[in-house]
Design a protein around this motif. Structure first.
Motif, short mmCIF file in Angstrom:
data_model
loop_
_atom_site.label_atom_id
_atom_site.label_comp_id
_atom_site.label_asym_id
_atom_site.label_seq_id
_atom_site.Cartn_x
_atom_site.Cartn_y
_atom_site.Cartn_z
N LYS A 190 0.44 -1.57 -0.51
CA LYS A 190 0.09 -0.56 0.12
C LYS A 190 1.10 0.86 0.11
N PHE A 204 -7.83 -4.83 -4.06
CA PHE A 204 -7.16 -3.33 -2.80
C PHE A 204 -8.52 -2.82 -2.49
N ILE A 212 -7.92 -0.25 1.36
CA ILE A 212 -6.86 -0.19 1.06
C ILE A 212 -6.50 0.66 -0.50
#
Length: 74
Positions: free
Chosen positions: A9, A30, A35
């Motif tokens: 990330k 993600f 994220i």
């Protein structure tokens, strides 16, 4: 080398164009983990591999896509 989404990330990520399967899969993963990745560059496979070799970021690519490249240090 395998990295978790949490480990990725904060990294500068290099992805294939938005309309490719790899980018869709990565961005969905993600999003599922809430994220916000740092996408540094979208580009052709050859471009993002070259950028990764130059340490400009981490290229997220499918393993089978790397067979056309003769790079020992991936």
């Amino acid at each position: 080398t395998f990295l978790s989404l949490q480990e990725l990330k904060q990294e500068k990520l290099l992805l294939s164009p938005h309309n490719t399967s790899m980018s869709r899969i990565a961005l969905q993963a993600f999003a599922q983990h809430e994220i916000q990745p740092h996408i540094f560059h979208y580009g052709r496979l050859e471009t993002i591999i070259s950028m990764a070799i130059e340490n400009s970021g981490i290229a997220l690519v499918m393993k089978k896509s790397l067979t056309m490249f003769q790079q020992d240090h991936f």
